[in-house]
Design a protein around this motif. Structure first.
Motif, mmCIF file in Angstrom:
data_model
loop_
_atom_site.group_PDB
_atom_site.id
_atom_site.type_symbol
_atom_site.label_atom_id
_atom_site.label_comp_id
_atom_site.label_asym_id
_atom_site.label_seq_id
_atom_site.Cartn_x
_atom_site.Cartn_y
_atom_site.Cartn_z
ATOM 1 N N GLY A 69 31.894 41.312 51.694
ATOM 2 C CA GLY A 69 30.906 40.569 52.472
ATOM 3 C C GLY A 69 30.110 39.592 51.625
ATOM 4 N N ARG A 70 30.166 39.735 50.307
ATOM 5 C CA ARG A 70 29.506 38.797 49.404
ATOM 6 C C ARG A 70 30.413 37.577 49.215
ATOM 7 N NH1 ARG A 70 25.627 42.023 50.255
ATOM 8 N NH2 ARG A 70 24.521 43.071 48.539
ATOM 9 N N GLU A 71 29.891 36.407 49.501
ATOM 10 C CA GLU A 71 30.711 35.191 49.491
ATOM 11 C C GLU A 71 31.390 34.968 48.153
ATOM 12 O OE1 GLU A 71 30.296 30.380 50.451
ATOM 13 O OE2 GLU A 71 28.592 31.742 50.741
ATOM 14 N N ARG A 72 30.695 35.233 47.070
ATOM 15 C CA ARG A 72 31.266 34.944 45.743
ATOM 16 C C ARG A 72 32.440 35.866 45.411
ATOM 17 N NH1 ARG A 72 25.790 36.509 42.761
ATOM 18 N NH2 ARG A 72 25.131 35.534 44.692
ATOM 19 N N LEU A 73 32.509 37.024 46.108
ATOM 20 C CA LEU A 73 33.582 37.975 45.832
ATOM 21 C C LEU A 73 34.755 37.825 46.796
ATOM 22 C CD1 LEU A 73 31.433 41.152 45.063
ATOM 23 C CD2 LEU A 73 32.495 39.570 43.442
ATOM 24 N N GLN A 74 34.692 36.852 47.676
ATOM 25 C CA GLN A 74 35.788 36.627 48.617
ATOM 26 C C GLN A 74 36.943 35.842 47.982
ATOM 27 O OE1 GLN A 74 33.835 34.854 51.981
ATOM 28 N NE2 GLN A 74 32.723 36.736 52.491
ATOM 29 N N ASP A 75 36.689 35.253 46.840
ATOM 30 C CA ASP A 75 37.728 34.522 46.112
ATOM 31 C C ASP A 75 38.514 35.515 45.262
ATOM 32 O OD1 ASP A 75 39.170 32.936 44.208
ATOM 33 O OD2 ASP A 75 37.785 31.273 44.581
ATOM 34 N N ARG A 76 39.802 35.624 45.536
ATOM 35 C CA ARG A 76 40.630 36.595 44.826
ATOM 36 C C ARG A 76 40.642 36.342 43.322
ATOM 37 N NH1 ARG A 76 45.849 37.359 43.074
ATOM 38 N NH2 ARG A 76 46.719 39.476 43.378
ATOM 39 N N ARG A 77 40.535 35.075 42.901
ATOM 40 C CA ARG A 77 40.507 34.763 41.472
ATOM 41 C C ARG A 77 39.284 35.376 40.811
ATOM 42 N NH1 ARG A 77 40.905 28.391 42.312
ATOM 43 N NH2 ARG A 77 39.361 29.069 43.865
ATOM 44 N N VAL A 78 38.166 35.386 41.522
ATOM 45 C CA VAL A 78 36.945 35.992 40.988
ATOM 46 C C VAL A 78 37.134 37.499 40.837
ATOM 47 C CG1 VAL A 78 34.528 36.497 41.508
ATOM 48 C CG2 VAL A 78 35.433 34.185 41.850
ATOM 49 N N ARG A 79 37.729 38.117 41.830
ATOM 50 C CA ARG A 79 37.937 39.562 41.759
ATOM 51 C C ARG A 79 38.898 39.919 40.622
ATOM 52 N NH1 ARG A 79 38.610 38.769 47.329
ATOM 53 N NH2 ARG A 79 40.746 39.602 47.373
ATOM 54 N N GLU A 80 39.924 39.104 40.433
ATOM 55 C CA GLU A 80 40.850 39.363 39.338
ATOM 56 C C GLU A 80 40.155 39.210 37.989
ATOM 57 O OE1 GLU A 80 45.213 37.887 37.617
ATOM 58 O OE2 GLU A 80 44.336 36.920 39.383
ATOM 59 N N ALA A 81 39.303 38.194 37.871
ATOM 60 C CA ALA A 81 38.577 37.984 36.613
ATOM 61 C C ALA A 81 37.669 39.160 36.301
ATOM 62 C CB ALA A 81 37.770 36.691 36.707
ATOM 63 N N ILE A 82 36.956 39.643 37.319
ATOM 64 C CA ILE A 82 36.063 40.788 37.109
ATOM 65 C C ILE A 82 36.877 42.023 36.719
ATOM 66 C CG2 ILE A 82 34.487 42.365 38.293
ATOM 67 C CD1 ILE A 82 33.473 39.931 39.881
ATOM 68 N N SER A 83 38.033 42.177 37.337
ATOM 69 C CA SER A 83 38.893 43.319 36.995
ATOM 70 C C SER A 83 39.287 43.299 35.520
ATOM 71 C CB SER A 83 40.156 43.303 37.859
ATOM 72 O OG SER A 83 39.849 43.415 39.230
ATOM 73 N N LEU A 84 39.525 42.126 34.985
ATOM 74 C CA LEU A 84 39.947 42.004 33.593
ATOM 75 C C LEU A 84 38.857 42.421 32.605
ATOM 76 C CD1 LEU A 84 41.890 38.644 33.917
ATOM 77 C CD2 LEU A 84 42.882 40.845 33.240
ATOM 78 N N ALA A 85 37.636 42.526 33.086
ATOM 79 C CA ALA A 85 36.542 42.961 32.213
ATOM 80 C C ALA A 85 36.542 44.473 31.997
ATOM 81 C CB ALA A 85 35.204 42.515 32.795
ATOM 82 N N ARG A 136 41.453 35.026 29.683
ATOM 83 C CA ARG A 136 42.139 34.868 30.974
ATOM 84 C C ARG A 136 41.137 34.910 32.123
ATOM 85 N NH1 ARG A 136 46.282 39.435 33.116
ATOM 86 N NH2 ARG A 136 46.602 38.658 35.242
ATOM 87 N N ALA A 137 40.189 35.823 32.048
ATOM 88 C CA ALA A 137 39.158 35.926 33.083
ATOM 89 C C ALA A 137 38.312 34.659 33.134
ATOM 90 C CB ALA A 137 38.274 37.144 32.811
ATOM 91 N N ASN A 138 38.000 34.102 31.960
ATOM 92 C CA ASN A 138 37.207 32.870 31.906
ATOM 93 C C ASN A 138 37.921 31.726 32.631
ATOM 94 O OD1 ASN A 138 34.927 31.229 30.729
ATOM 95 N ND2 ASN A 138 36.673 30.185 29.775
ATOM 96 N N ARG A 139 39.236 31.607 32.420
ATOM 97 C CA ARG A 139 39.994 30.550 33.093
ATOM 98 C C ARG A 139 39.978 30.741 34.612
ATOM 99 N NH1 ARG A 139 43.506 31.455 28.630
ATOM 100 N NH2 ARG A 139 44.870 32.760 29.922
ATOM 101 N N LEU A 140 40.128 31.973 35.058
ATOM 102 C CA LEU A 140 40.117 32.240 36.498
ATOM 103 C C LEU A 140 38.767 31.884 37.112
ATOM 104 C CD1 LEU A 140 41.981 35.671 36.473
ATOM 105 C CD2 LEU A 140 42.757 33.624 37.688
ATOM 106 N N LEU A 141 37.693 32.226 36.432
ATOM 107 C CA LEU A 141 36.356 31.927 36.952
ATOM 108 C C LEU A 141 36.100 30.427 36.983
ATOM 109 C CD1 LEU A 141 34.391 34.813 35.215
ATOM 110 C CD2 LEU A 141 34.715 34.532 37.674
ATOM 111 N N GLU A 142 36.537 29.732 35.961
ATOM 112 C CA GLU A 142 36.368 28.278 35.954
ATOM 113 C C GLU A 142 37.176 27.625 37.072
ATOM 114 O OE1 GLU A 142 37.305 26.891 32.056
ATOM 115 O OE2 GLU A 142 35.320 27.391 31.245
ATOM 116 N N ASP A 143 38.386 28.117 37.302
ATOM 117 C CA ASP A 143 39.198 27.593 38.396
ATOM 118 C C ASP A 143 38.516 27.832 39.742
ATOM 119 O OD1 ASP A 143 41.104 26.793 36.597
ATOM 120 O OD2 ASP A 143 42.456 28.488 36.953
ATOM 121 N N ALA A 144 37.747 28.900 39.831
ATOM 122 C CA ALA A 144 37.048 29.222 41.072
ATOM 123 C C ALA A 144 35.704 28.511 41.184
ATOM 124 C CB ALA A 144 36.842 30.741 41.161
#
Length: 647
Positions: free
Chosen positions: A353-369, A445-453
């Motif tokens: 329900g959080r808009e920033r977490l609806q982007d799958r790239r963001v979720r993947e980046a957070i997972s990599l942490a 890798r997470a940094n690239r995903l977040l920047e792309d998002a």
């Protein structure tokens, strides 16, 4: 022996009599004229049996003496006690309001036995089989358009009043009117009528043109309450209260001290003592639950014998904490019992329900942490394995690139399926360095995903979007949890901070945590879903869209048309093979959705207990059964108390 061998299919006319006895001791057709007229059938091919499974197989015959794994000669008596975290302020487990006391549901029974009173599987050696408990038999057409249950006339509530078909229908309707909204809505769409044909016969009719899955077992597993008590007291199912209705189960609520303890006592007048499925079970006179503010306090109390049975979930404690004198003397036993269930899908769940977490790239980046390897080595003593699947280690785990029937199913779904799902291997948990907490390869890798998002790190080290909003995350967790889990959460937030995310781990009291969990007031929460070995409409409640906005069972709020469609396909599968294909695809799709960061699991159940309990040598696959079919050793307890080792 199969159900079909024990309960033969019967063809009956609409004028058939109400009840007759089949050979082999199985109750036959009841109220067939009513049923057939409702279905508009001239004849109906019927199944009558002593239990239910969707494909018609039952491992235990009608005349079974007891479950295979119990000791039928187990003595009865004594007490077993365990602990619970935090607080409780209600004894009604069927409402969102308040914090219900542990095992407050244990005093109630259902038509079919779908689990032991205190949470164990029953029967614990088979899966997807349900045996008559409050009912003595059931019957249904092969189409499963309706079901009739014949109740046991001897069934009684703990106050001595009879349990009748009217109580069954009342309880069903009470859940529809006052139960959890997600549950009530799901049942209302599937069960279109409930009728007490007579005092000991109840009939449920199911909606047409829907899957026949989770219909008979759904109505058969609903707790049965006393209509008389609810009408006399005016109590509601959706209110928080300490006053409880009488149950029909083997245990009754004996006493409680709010936020300190709850005691359940075996009912000496329990109506079902002599049923075959109860032989060798429910052996303790008393089951006591002691409440503690946190795991550390609870562990110290266990050392002194303040309670006597402890499932251990803290890997650090299991590795180095059990070195106190009672263990050295052999007064406390440690055991690792293989767990035949797939590991619980637990981890850091995203609030979609959080808009920033609806982007799958963001979720993947957070997972990599999340660094499993370092966490397991440094915080969990290498005792854990890494989880990635929702049915890990079973025939339903998706593996590699989709092929054969899996690929054909995915291709049949057209534009619902992202192209990657057709060509890429099933998503696995990423690997990390065990030597350092911050794996630079994964963080890059997470940094690239977040920047792309669209989330970029500024000169101040803080990550912001194009509107200048800082990327913040709140991870609340209950103060009653283990110190190891707290350390895992804190190191995870440290890695998020290294990505420029302002992540805050919020340690809050259990009551506040429960409220925030129910209100979905979090960005990320450490929570769990269910693993699956079979299909059922419960998958829609957990993973589906129908109640995603408010369901307590779907903490991510996942609402995916693709997931919905795959669940429907599994529900409508005509063969076990087709069902399994759909469930492997479901596992593949859920892993691709990245609704959580999977963490860890142990293939064994860790338990510790004072050496005053006994159990059969062999454990069934699906349960360790301490509160269900273990028993008390009075002589050993007397010996430990005489020595001063045990209170």
């Amino acid at each position: 022996m199969t159900q079909r061998a024990q309960a033969r299919a019967v063809t009956a006319s609409p004028n058939a009599g109400l009840r007759s006895l089949l050979t082999g001791g199985v109750m036959a057709l009841a109220a067939l004229g009513i049923a057939n007229a409702a279905q508009g059938q001239e004849t109906a091919s019927m199944i009558a049996a002593h239990g239910y499974s969707f494909y018609g197989d039952l491992s235990y015959p009608p005349d079974f003496a007891h479950f295979n794994y119990v000791n039928p000669d187990a003595p009865q008596g004594g007490e077993i006690s365990e602990w619970a975290p935090g607080t409780f302020d209600s004894m009604n487990p069927y409402t969102r309001r308040g914090r219900a006391g542990r095992y407050s549901q244990s005093i109630y029974e259902s038509l079919l036995e779908t689990g032991a009173p205190f949470g164990d599987a029953a029967p614990a050696d088979v899966y997807g089989e349900y045996y008559c408990l409050l009912c003595e038999s059931l019957e249904y057409p092969e189409t499963k358009d309706w079901v009739i249950f014949h109740l046991r006339p001897e069934a009684r509530f703990s106050d001595g009043t009879p349990l009748t078909a009217a109580d069954v229908v009342f309880s069903h309707n009470l859940f529809l009117e006052q139960g959890l909204p997600s549950y009530a809505e799901a049942v209302r769409q599937r069960v279109i009528n409930a009728e007490a044909v007579d005092d000991y016969t109840v009939r449920f009719e199911f909606a047409p043109d829907i899957s026949r899955r989770s219909l008979i077992d759904q109505v058969g597993s609903t707790p049965v309450f006393s209509q008389r008590w609810y009408e006399e007291t005016g109590a509601r199912l959706d209110e928080s209260r300490m006053e409880i209705s009488p149950g029909s189960g083997p245990y009754m609520l004996d006493s409680y001290e709010v936020n300190r303890r709850i005691t359940y006592r075996r009912n000496p007048e329990y109506w079902g003592n002599d049923l075959p499925q109860n032989v060798g079970r429910h052996n303790f006179d008393v089951i006591r639950v002691e409440y503690f503010a946190d795991d550390a306090a609870a562990f110290e109390a266990f050392k002194t014998g303040e309670y006597t049975y402890r499932p251990e979930g803290n890997s650090r404690q299991w590795a180095i904490g059990y070195d106190f004198p009672a263990v050295t003397r052999g007064d406390v036993v440690r055991a690792e019992i293989p767990d035949g269930n797939p590991p619980t899908p637990a981890g850091f769940v995203f609030n979609l329900g959080r808009e920033r977490l609806q982007d799958r790239r963001v979720r993947e980046a957070i997972s990599l942490a999340y660094n499993f390897e370092w966490t397991n080595q440094q915080l969990q003593y290498g005792l854990m394995s890494q989880r990635y699947s929702y049915s890990q280690g079973t025939r339903l785990e998706a593996r590699g690139v989709p092929e054969g029937d899996e690929l054909a199913l995915l291709e049949s779904l057209g534009d619902l399926v992202p192209p990657e799902l057709l060509t890429e291997p099933a998503v696995m948990a990423h690997s990390s360095s065990a030597d350092v907490l911050q794996d630079r390869r994964n963080l890059r890798r997470a940094n690239r995903l977040l920047e792309d998002a669209g989330w970029v790190v500024g000169n101040d080290g803080i990550r912001r979007n194009a509107d200048g909003e800082a990327f913040t995350l709140e991870l609340p967790f209950a103060s009653s949890g283990s110190s190891t889990l707290e350390a895992i959460i804190e190191t995870f937030t440290q890695n998020l901070a290294a990505l420029g995310i302002q992540a805050t781990a919020q340690r809050i009291d259990p009551a506040q945590y429960t409220e925030r969990e129910r209100d979905r007031d979090y960005d990320i929460i450490y929570d769990s879903y269910i693993a699956f070995l079979d299909t059922g409409t419960g998958l829609h409640q957990r993973y589906g869209s129908e109640a995603a906005a408010y369901s307590l069972f779907n903490p991510a709020g996942l609402a995916s048309p693709l997931v919905d469609r795959v669940i429907d396909i599994s529900l409508n599968a005509e063969t076990p093979e087709a069902r399994d294909t759909a469930l492997r695809v479901l596992d593949r799709v859920l892993r691709w959705e990245l609704i959580m960061v999977p963490t860890h699991y142990s293939a064994n159940e860790w338990i510790a207990y004072w050496d005053i309990f006994r159990h059969p040598a062999d454990f069934p696959r699906f349960s360790s059964g301490a509160l269900d079919w273990w028993w008390f050793d009075q002589a050993r307890a007397d010996e430990l108390r005489a020595s001063g080792a045990l209170r």
